[in-house]
Design a protein around this motif. Structure first.
Motif, PDB file in Angstrom:
ATOM      1  N   PRO A 160      36.607  24.916  15.554  1.00 48.90           N
ATOM      2  CA  PRO A 160      36.994  23.596  16.086  1.00 48.90           C
ATOM      3  C   PRO A 160      36.172  23.223  17.302  1.00 48.90           C
ATOM      4  CG  PRO A 160      38.587  25.254  16.761  1.00 48.90           C
ATOM      5  CD  PRO A 160      37.657  25.937  15.789  1.00 48.90           C
ATOM      6  N   VAL A 161      35.913  21.933  17.476  1.00 45.80           N
ATOM      7  CA  VAL A 161      35.223  21.438  18.661  1.00 45.80           C
ATOM      8  C   VAL A 161      36.258  21.332  19.774  1.00 45.80           C
ATOM      9  CG1 VAL A 161      33.926  19.566  19.677  1.00 45.80           C
ATOM     10  CG2 VAL A 161      33.577  20.140  17.280  1.00 45.80           C
ATOM     11  N   SER A 162      36.113  22.171  20.804  1.00 46.38           N
ATOM     12  CA  SER A 162      37.122  22.186  21.865  1.00 46.38           C
ATOM     13  C   SER A 162      36.511  22.078  23.241  1.00 46.38           C
ATOM     14  CB  SER A 162      37.941  23.481  21.777  1.00 46.38           C
ATOM     15  OG  SER A 162      37.085  24.609  21.945  1.00 46.38           O
ATOM     16  N   GLY A 163      35.180  22.035  23.318  1.00 48.79           N
ATOM     17  CA  GLY A 163      34.539  21.950  24.627  1.00 48.79           C
ATOM     18  C   GLY A 163      34.303  23.312  25.259  1.00 48.79           C
ATOM     19  N   VAL A 164      34.737  24.385  24.583  1.00 54.67           N
ATOM     20  CA  VAL A 164      34.494  25.726  25.084  1.00 54.67           C
ATOM     21  C   VAL A 164      33.738  26.491  24.010  1.00 54.67           C
ATOM     22  CG1 VAL A 164      36.510  25.740  26.580  1.00 54.67           C
ATOM     23  CG2 VAL A 164      36.722  26.562  24.227  1.00 54.67           C
ATOM     24  N   PRO A 165      33.021  27.541  24.402  1.00 50.39           N
ATOM     25  CA  PRO A 165      32.254  28.304  23.407  1.00 50.39           C
ATOM     26  C   PRO A 165      33.116  28.779  22.257  1.00 50.39           C
ATOM     27  CG  PRO A 165      31.594  28.925  25.619  1.00 50.39           C
ATOM     28  CD  PRO A 165      32.792  28.029  25.754  1.00 50.39           C
ATOM     29  N   ALA A 166      32.555  28.685  21.060  1.00 47.99           N
ATOM     30  CA  ALA A 166      33.281  29.146  19.860  1.00 47.99           C
ATOM     31  C   ALA A 166      33.105  30.639  19.674  1.00 47.99           C
ATOM     32  CB  ALA A 166      32.745  28.401  18.648  1.00 47.99           C
ATOM     33  N   ARG A 180      10.694  32.256  10.260  1.00 48.39           N
ATOM     34  CA  ARG A 180      11.783  32.520   9.314  1.00 48.39           C
ATOM     35  C   ARG A 180      13.061  32.938  10.032  1.00 48.39           C
ATOM     36  NH1 ARG A 180      10.757  37.915   6.988  1.00 48.39           N
ATOM     37  NH2 ARG A 180      11.542  38.389   9.077  1.00 48.39           N
ATOM     38  N   ASP A 181      12.943  33.832  10.997  1.00 53.13           N
ATOM     39  CA  ASP A 181      14.117  34.301  11.740  1.00 53.13           C
ATOM     40  C   ASP A 181      14.804  33.150  12.454  1.00 53.13           C
ATOM     41  OD1 ASP A 181      13.398  36.794  10.899  1.00 53.13           O
ATOM     42  OD2 ASP A 181      12.937  37.599  12.888  1.00 53.13           O
ATOM     43  N   GLY A 182      14.009  32.316  13.139  1.00 49.97           N
ATOM     44  CA  GLY A 182      14.600  31.195  13.861  1.00 49.97           C
ATOM     45  C   GLY A 182      15.287  30.210  12.934  1.00 49.97           C
ATOM     46  N   ARG A 183      14.637  29.906  11.830  1.00 53.58           N
ATOM     47  CA  ARG A 183      15.211  28.981  10.845  1.00 53.58           C
ATOM     48  C   ARG A 183      16.509  29.522  10.262  1.00 53.58           C
ATOM     49  NH1 ARG A 183      12.193  29.315   5.389  1.00 53.58           N
ATOM     50  NH2 ARG A 183      13.520  31.168   5.367  1.00 53.58           N
ATOM     51  N   ASP A 184      16.492  30.780   9.817  1.00 55.67           N
ATOM     52  CA  ASP A 184      17.671  31.353   9.160  1.00 55.67           C
ATOM     53  C   ASP A 184      18.810  31.604  10.150  1.00 55.67           C
ATOM     54  OD1 ASP A 184      16.166  31.203   6.908  1.00 55.67           O
ATOM     55  OD2 ASP A 184      15.847  33.366   6.692  1.00 55.67           O
ATOM     56  N   ALA A 185      18.455  31.963  11.392  1.00 54.30           N
ATOM     57  CA  ALA A 185      19.491  32.123  12.414  1.00 54.30           C
ATOM     58  C   ALA A 185      20.165  30.789  12.695  1.00 54.30           C
ATOM     59  CB  ALA A 185      18.887  32.695  13.697  1.00 54.30           C
ATOM     60  N   ALA A 186      19.395  29.709  12.703  1.00 54.54           N
ATOM     61  CA  ALA A 186      19.963  28.381  12.927  1.00 54.54           C
ATOM     62  C   ALA A 186      20.954  28.016  11.824  1.00 54.54           C
ATOM     63  CB  ALA A 186      18.851  27.342  12.998  1.00 54.54           C
ATOM     64  N   GLU A 187      20.619  28.352  10.587  1.00 56.92           N
ATOM     65  CA  GLU A 187      21.528  28.076   9.476  1.00 56.92           C
ATOM     66  C   GLU A 187      22.819  28.871   9.632  1.00 56.92           C
ATOM     67  OE1 GLU A 187      21.323  25.774   7.448  1.00 56.92           O
ATOM     68  OE2 GLU A 187      19.219  25.218   7.293  1.00 56.92           O
ATOM     69  N   ALA A 188      22.697  30.129  10.047  1.00 59.48           N
ATOM     70  CA  ALA A 188      23.888  30.952  10.257  1.00 59.48           C
ATOM     71  C   ALA A 188      24.734  30.413  11.403  1.00 59.48           C
ATOM     72  CB  ALA A 188      23.470  32.397  10.542  1.00 59.48           C
ATOM     73  N   MET A 189      24.095  29.966  12.470  1.00 59.73           N
ATOM     74  CA  MET A 189      24.811  29.393  13.613  1.00 59.73           C
ATOM     75  C   MET A 189      25.516  28.101  13.211  1.00 59.73           C
ATOM     76  SD  MET A 189      21.785  30.071  16.401  1.00 59.73           S
ATOM     77  CE  MET A 189      22.618  29.622  17.904  1.00 59.73           C
ATOM     78  N   HIS A 190      24.829  27.293  12.418  1.00 67.66           N
ATOM     79  CA  HIS A 190      25.410  26.024  11.972  1.00 67.66           C
ATOM     80  C   HIS A 190      26.680  26.272  11.153  1.00 67.66           C
ATOM     81  CE1 HIS A 190      25.791  21.999  10.419  1.00 67.66           C
ATOM     82  NE2 HIS A 190      25.580  22.409   9.173  1.00 67.66           N
ATOM     83  N   LEU A 191      26.629  27.229  10.243  1.00 71.77           N
ATOM     84  CA  LEU A 191      27.808  27.538   9.429  1.00 71.77           C
ATOM     85  C   LEU A 191      28.964  28.014  10.295  1.00 71.77           C
ATOM     86  CD1 LEU A 191      26.208  29.356   6.354  1.00 71.77           C
ATOM     87  CD2 LEU A 191      27.249  27.079   6.409  1.00 71.77           C
ATOM     88  N   ALA A 192      28.657  28.855  11.286  1.00 74.41           N
ATOM     89  CA  ALA A 192      29.707  29.362  12.172  1.00 74.41           C
ATOM     90  C   ALA A 192      30.290  28.249  13.026  1.00 74.41           C
ATOM     91  CB  ALA A 192      29.146  30.475  13.062  1.00 74.41           C
ATOM     92  N   LEU A 193      29.451  27.356  13.509  1.00 72.96           N
ATOM     93  CA  LEU A 193      29.925  26.263  14.349  1.00 72.96           C
ATOM     94  C   LEU A 193      30.749  25.263  13.541  1.00 72.96           C
ATOM     95  CD1 LEU A 193      26.694  25.673  16.455  1.00 72.96           C
ATOM     96  CD2 LEU A 193      28.869  26.540  17.320  1.00 72.96           C
ATOM     97  N   CYS A 194      30.351  25.033  12.297  1.00 73.21           N
ATOM     98  CA  CYS A 194      31.111  24.112  11.455  1.00 73.21           C
ATOM     99  C   CYS A 194      32.505  24.641  11.147  1.00 73.21           C
ATOM    100  CB  CYS A 194      30.369  23.866  10.145  1.00 73.21           C
ATOM    101  SG  CYS A 194      28.914  22.818  10.325  1.00 73.21           S
ATOM    102  N   ALA A 195      32.632  25.974  11.138  1.00 76.92           N
ATOM    103  CA  ALA A 195      33.923  26.582  10.823  1.00 76.92           C
ATOM    104  C   ALA A 195      34.844  26.654  12.029  1.00 76.92           C
ATOM    105  CB  ALA A 195      33.701  27.993  10.266  1.00 76.92           C
TER     106      ALA A 195
END
Length: 454
Positions: free
Chosen positions: A448-454, A431-446
């Motif tokens: 910009p893709v710049s080639g450096v860590p968001a 559950r933790d891994g799944r829900d953390a992935a969803e949180a990471m996905h939302l943060a990454l989608c928000a």
């Protein structure tokens, strides 16, 4: 003359070992599964679903079995818990979903065998078509997942589903974590753990790198520099010491290491004592004790410092130990490891008694010795904080602190599973891994893709 403890491998022949380490709970047949599924009331707002840490819609997947829709049944499980196959085998369903089954309140008092039905559906999926999910278009994001146990695998799979590229790093040669190295061999028999990893990896977009240890081969700063985000799912790599005389004697070892030996080696080559004492009261202690007995130990004694009610091993696990001829002694605290002629000879315990609040008091003058050739310590595992202690990761109570979105105090770094505060259950780690992935996905989608860590 110095003697050596009676510890040896090959106490049983191949045939006996094959029987002893075969599947402890054979799967249901198709007919048995349908009959069991037909018992379900398919409750609305089902209490069993509420009790599942991953929130599997249990009535829905059971209805799928009852109506012959195996593909739909498996998908219902796996969309909530991609490691539903191993969780069906190792989860303490008797204190989770099955404990809440409404059949417990009826006259017969027999809950639906939810774990067995879950295994039936997920095994069918793995045998008939493999991975049921498809990967979203690639996002160009790269995420590092440290730890390839249940939390890390669940996180990696969900991130890959969303189109991100994931690098899965683990200190072992194989992915699987606890399922591969830390569970009794008869619970995940054969090579099921690796079959499940292969099934999960079919989603694509996940690269596994073994023999990679945080703090030795790379740092957290390295990962933040090279990846868009990081998930920490390292579990509990440390073990507690007894802190008593004789602990360094030959024949005294950690139960966790013993279990890993049993899982990763030919059973005939794993050494075991003729008389084994296991110190501890959790599921790890039971796993170690039963496996020692099944390797050919003549006497195995599990000793715990308090009573049955305080043991973290479930009632089912305690019964399993006793039905496997393991002697259980309670209210006994280890005082010293006994040495005779330079070798391990036993463990001295002081007798205790309950104080009324679940605690115990021990009489230092009232002791007894349990003879032993081997002592297995199972008194708890610890999170090893050294690899992240130099970074801005907040650690409290020996675990990584995360917020409601599994974010640590270091920007871009998330964590879950046993290295954070929680239930220390395989299903909770998923559950933790799944829900953390969803949180990471939302943060990454928000971001910009710049080639450096968001």
């Amino acid at each position: 003359m110095t003697r050596t403890p009676d510890i040896a491998s090959g106490r049983l022949n191949d045939t006996a070992l094959a029987v002893n380490f075969s599947d402890a709970h054979p799967p249901l047949t198709k007919e048995q599964a349908v009959v069991e599924a037909d018992r379900c009331f398919f409750c609305y707002d089902a209490p069993c679903t509420e009790a599942c840490p991953t929130g599997i819609d249990i009535p829905k997947f059971i209805r799928g079995i009852a109506t012959g829709n195996m593909r739909g049944s498996a998908r219902t499980i796996l969309e909530s818990n991609i490691l539903g196959g191993s969780c069906a085998r190792v989860c303490p369903t008797e204190i989770l979903c099955e404990e809440k089954c409404v059949h417990n309140t009826r006259e017969e008092g027999h809950p639906i065998r939810i774990g067995a039905l879950q295994r039936h559906a997920t095994d069918w999926q793995m045998d008939h078509g493999g991975q049921p999910f498809t990967r979203a278009p690639e996002t160009g994001r790269r995420i590092a997942v440290v730890g390839a146990g249940p939390a890390g695998l669940a996180c990696a799979h969900r991130l890959a589903m969303h189109g991100h590229d994931v690098v899965l790093l683990d200190m072992h040669d194989h992915a699987g974590g606890l399922n591969e190295y830390g569970v009794a061999a008869y619970k995940l028999a054969g090579d099921f753990a690796q079959q499940e990893v292969a099934f999960l990896m079919e989603i694509g977009g996940i690269t596994f790198k073994g023999d990679q240890k945080l703090g030795r081969d790379f740092s957290l700063s390295d990962l933040r520099r090279d990846y868009d985000a990081v998930f920490l799912g390292m579990g509990l790599a440390g073990v507690r010491a007894l802190g008593i005389e004789g602990e360094a004697l030959e024949g005294v070892q950690d139960a966790v290491a013993f279990i890993e030996d049993v899982r990763s080696r030919d059973k005939k080559t794993v050494p075991v004592g003729r008389r084994v004492v296991v110190i501890g009261g959790g599921n790890t202690a039971v796993d170690a004790a039963v496996q020692a007995r099944r390797l050919g130990a003549e006497e195995v004694t599990l000793v715990y410092r308090r009573g049955h009610e305080q043991m973290s091993a479930t009632p089912v696990e305690r019964e399993w130990a006793q039905t496997n001829d393991v002697t259980v002694r309670l209210w006994s605290s280890p005082v010293r490891i006994v040495e005779e002629d330079g070798a391990l000879a036993g463990v001295e315990f002081s007798r205790g008694a309950a104080t009324g609040d679940g605690r115990a008091t021990y009489d230092a003058q009232d002791t007894f010795i349990v003879p032993a050739d081997m002592v297995l310590k199972a008194v708890g595992q610890l999170f090893v904080a050294d690899p992240v202690s130099g970074d801005s990761i907040l650690i409290e109570g020996g675990r990584i602190v995360v917020d409601g979105s599994y974010r640590t105090t270091m920007e871009g770094v998330y964590a879950g599973g046993d290295c954070t505060v929680g239930e220390d259950l395989t299903v909770a780690a998923v559950r933790d891994g799944r829900d953390a992935a969803e949180a990471m996905h939302l943060a990454l989608c928000a971001a910009p893709v710049s080639g450096v860590p968001a």
